[in-house]
Design a protein around this motif. Structure first.
Motif, PDB file in Angstrom:
ATOM      1  N   SER A 102      46.955  38.429  53.464  1.00 26.48           N
ATOM      2  CA  SER A 102      45.969  37.696  52.660  1.00 26.48           C
ATOM      3  C   SER A 102      46.074  38.216  51.222  1.00 26.48           C
ATOM      4  N   TYR A 103      45.465  37.523  50.296  1.00 24.13           N
ATOM      5  CA  TYR A 103      45.419  38.061  48.927  1.00 24.13           C
ATOM      6  C   TYR A 103      44.137  37.583  48.255  1.00 24.13           C
ATOM      7  N   GLY A 104      43.721  38.334  47.244  1.00 23.79           N
ATOM      8  CA  GLY A 104      42.501  37.939  46.548  1.00 23.79           C
ATOM      9  C   GLY A 104      41.910  39.091  45.772  1.00 23.79           C
ATOM     10  N   PRO A 105      40.752  38.847  45.126  1.00 26.47           N
ATOM     11  CA  PRO A 105      40.140  39.890  44.300  1.00 26.47           C
ATOM     12  C   PRO A 105      39.391  40.940  45.106  1.00 26.47           C
ATOM     13  N   MET A 106      39.445  42.173  44.619  1.00 21.51           N
ATOM     14  CA  MET A 106      38.706  43.311  45.203  1.00 21.51           C
ATOM     15  C   MET A 106      37.867  43.904  44.067  1.00 21.51           C
ATOM     16  N   PHE A 107      36.842  44.659  44.420  1.00 24.40           N
ATOM     17  CA  PHE A 107      35.899  45.147  43.406  1.00 24.40           C
ATOM     18  C   PHE A 107      35.586  46.624  43.630  1.00 24.40           C
ATOM     19  N   ARG A 108      35.830  47.423  42.595  1.00 22.07           N
ATOM     20  CA  ARG A 108      35.466  48.844  42.685  1.00 22.07           C
ATOM     21  C   ARG A 108      34.913  49.269  41.327  1.00 22.07           C
ATOM     22  N   TYR A 109      33.780  49.951  41.374  1.00 24.04           N
ATOM     23  CA  TYR A 109      33.153  50.369  40.124  1.00 24.04           C
ATOM     24  C   TYR A 109      33.823  51.657  39.660  1.00 24.04           C
ATOM     25  N   GLU A 110      35.035  51.509  39.103  1.00 25.77           N
ATOM     26  CA  GLU A 110      35.799  52.677  38.656  1.00 25.77           C
ATOM     27  C   GLU A 110      35.755  52.766  37.144  1.00 25.77           C
ATOM     28  N   ARG A 111      36.210  53.907  36.613  1.00 29.40           N
ATOM     29  CA  ARG A 111      36.305  54.046  35.153  1.00 29.40           C
ATOM     30  C   ARG A 111      37.568  53.305  34.715  1.00 29.40           C
ATOM     31  N   PRO A 112      37.420  52.198  33.967  1.00 26.22           N
ATOM     32  CA  PRO A 112      38.608  51.390  33.659  1.00 26.22           C
ATOM     33  C   PRO A 112      39.616  52.132  32.782  1.00 26.22           C
ATOM     34  N   GLN A 113      40.866  51.930  33.051  1.00 22.83           N
ATOM     35  CA  GLN A 113      41.963  52.429  32.218  1.00 22.83           C
ATOM     36  C   GLN A 113      43.202  51.604  32.563  1.00 22.83           C
ATOM     37  N   LYS A 114      44.350  51.946  31.941  1.00 22.09           N
ATOM     38  CA  LYS A 114      45.558  51.161  32.198  1.00 22.09           C
ATOM     39  C   LYS A 114      45.824  51.087  33.715  1.00 22.09           C
ATOM     40  N   GLY A 115      45.913  49.865  34.234  1.00 20.08           N
ATOM     41  CA  GLY A 115      46.221  49.693  35.653  1.00 20.08           C
ATOM     42  C   GLY A 115      45.049  49.975  36.576  1.00 20.08           C
ATOM     43  N   ARG A 116      43.861  50.241  36.005  1.00 18.42           N
ATOM     44  CA  ARG A 116      42.697  50.468  36.874  1.00 18.42           C
ATOM     45  C   ARG A 116      41.542  49.591  36.407  1.00 18.42           C
ATOM     46  N   PHE A 117      41.131  48.688  37.258  1.00 18.79           N
ATOM     47  CA  PHE A 117      40.110  47.698  36.900  1.00 18.79           C
ATOM     48  C   PHE A 117      38.946  47.749  37.872  1.00 18.79           C
ATOM     49  N   ARG A 118      37.872  47.046  37.486  1.00 20.98           N
ATOM     50  CA  ARG A 118      36.734  46.938  38.410  1.00 20.98           C
ATOM     51  C   ARG A 118      36.879  45.696  39.279  1.00 20.98           C
ATOM     52  N   GLN A 119      37.523  44.680  38.725  1.00 20.17           N
ATOM     53  CA  GLN A 119      37.944  43.543  39.561  1.00 20.17           C
ATOM     54  C   GLN A 119      39.463  43.464  39.460  1.00 20.17           C
ATOM     55  N   PHE A 120      40.126  43.603  40.592  1.00 25.21           N
ATOM     56  CA  PHE A 120      41.590  43.553  40.601  1.00 25.21           C
ATOM     57  C   PHE A 120      42.017  42.772  41.843  1.00 25.21           C
TER      58      PHE A 120
END
Ligand code: HAM
Length: 418
Positions: A102-120
């Protein structure tokens, strides 16, 4: 102006994203996986039971939804493995192994930086109901082939480790606890002291150089395996070599989620910087029972981080066989009096699968031609008062600059042939 939410991003060109999806669909089909989709909204409990209360994802990174008091607590899914297992159990799937992606968006309340998102976005590949180490090998080979052949990536490495069965994990945790309580580990940082009590395997993620140095001496899970796991760990390494998959044994690779047992792996690339893993996975033989199943369903899988994959693909996209957009032709009505005719002509052409756009806002022929050029059009189709009167179109070839007048009725055949 309202800006987008921190840690999210807009895709203004989906060519590469869609290419990756198209390729994984074809690739997964070759390995006999079928596509599923699960909801973005899931009960919080699903992840608390599976990922572990003291993991970063649960303790710090959940996007909780504010629901009514008497309703079940729900969240935006942080990953898809628990959801896939939930779907498997909820639908009483009997035919195993259940091989799905399957594929789709995931959500994590992380500290954003290159290659690290809150919605990815992730592509998830799961095999539920199989104990054979041959499945681990095939999954890893499938991923390796996907990256190296379908996507033509070369600057990446595969790291693997073996955590052992649940019993081995208990023994290993005790060994690690004893090490962390010894004189040799006296200088670990305060965060690691908390991890030692709450989620001991996470100590290996500490970036503190002093901790890193201390953990060089830490016991390795692969050195504390039962007989059966020792044999599987050997089969895994021998099998990868036999299948010509290069890998490196990384004893500090433990993965951040509690459900893992036995095989764990990550595909990493130094081109990504600090967030270097673009795919991670492993076995999760106990997840079904963690979610309340009476029967055990050994399982394994992996998730590919699409944004990180796109970072790797972007510089080499010219080498990929990305789909070519169809040839575009642009109608240039010289005044609003030709707008209706332009619409009718474009409607006829579109019905014949010809790709057409209309410039309805132009002020002068010069600026309209410039715009047509910028749009990459093959032909400019000029409609002025004369053309309207004579039922013709002035057709300008934007590549060679030649111009001719043809009857409107012949336009479809003309554009289709050239
Ligand atoms: P994970 O390691 O948490 O594993 O995530 C898999 C991949 O998703 C990572 O290697 C990374 O590429 C991408 N990723 C994770 N977090 C972020 C983020 N904040 N921003 C951008 N990309 C991110 C899992 O999620 C497991 N469910 C994988 C699995 C499937 N294990 C067994 N089956």
């Amino acid at each position: 102006m309202t800006s987008r939410v921190k840690g999210t991003h807009d895709f203004l060109d989906l060519t590469l994203f869609n290419f990756v999806i198209k390729e994984i669909k074809a690739h997964a089909q070759h390995y006999h996986f079928s596509e599923i989709a699960t909801p973005i909204l899931e009960p919080v409990e699903l992840f608390q039971r599976s990922l572990g209360t003291y993991t970063d994802v649960i303790s710090k990174e959940m996007f909780l939804i504010d629901t009514k008091e008497d309703e079940e607590r729900i969240c935006l899914r942080p990953e898809a493995t628990a959801s896939t297992m939930r779907a498997f159990l909820q639908h009483h799937i009997e035919q195993t192994p259940w091989k799905v992606f399957s594929y789709g968006p995931m959500f994590r309340y992380e500290r954003p930086q290159k290659g690290r998102f809150r919605q990815f976005h992730q592509i998830n590949i799961e095999i539920i109901g199989s104990v054979a180490i041959a499945q681990d090998l095939q999954l890893i080979k499938m991923l390796d082939r996907f990256f190296a052949e379908r996507l033509q990536l070369n600057n990446f490495a595969l790291l693997i480790n073996f955590l052992g069965c649940m019993d081995d994990r208990v023994i290993y945790r005790d060994k690690l606890y004893a090490f962390l309580s010894s004189e040799a580990a006296a200088g670990i940082c305060d965060t690691c002291k908390i991890r030692k009590e709450k989620n001991i395997l996470r100590i290996f993620d500490c970036k503190n150089p002093k901790c890193q140095e201390i953990y060089q001496q830490a016991p390795h899970s692969a050195d504390h395996l039962c007989k059966a796991c020792q044999s599987e760990w050997k089969q895994l390494q021998d099998g990868l070599s036999l299948l010509s998959v290069s890998f490196a044994y990384e004893p500090k690779l433990v993965r951040g989620l509690d459900y893992y047992t036995k095989t764990v792996f990550e595909f990493v690339s130094e081109n990504l910087g600090a967030q270097n893993a673009f795919c991670g996975g492993g076995r999760y033989d106990q997840l079904a029972t963690m979610l309340g199943s009476k029967k055990e369903y050994p399982a394994l899988g992996a998730a590919i981080g699409i944004e990180r994959l796109l970072l790797l693909l972007e510089p080499k996209k010219n080498e990929l066989s990305l789909p070519e957009p169809p040839a575009l032709h642009v109608i240039l009505p010289m005044s609003p009096a030709q707008h209706m005719l332009a619409l009718l002509l474009s409607d006829t052409l579109q019905a014949q699968n010809v790709c057409i756009d209309i410039l309805a806002e132009g002020d002068s022929i010069k600026s309209m031609m410039r715009q047509t050029n910028r749009m990459g059009a093959r032909y400019a189709l000029i409609l002025g008062a004369d053309e309207q009167q004579n039922k013709t179109v002035t057709v300008k070839n934007m590549v060679i600059g030649e111009q001719e007048t043809i009857a409107q009725i012949d336009l479809v055949a003309y554009l289709k042939q050239g």
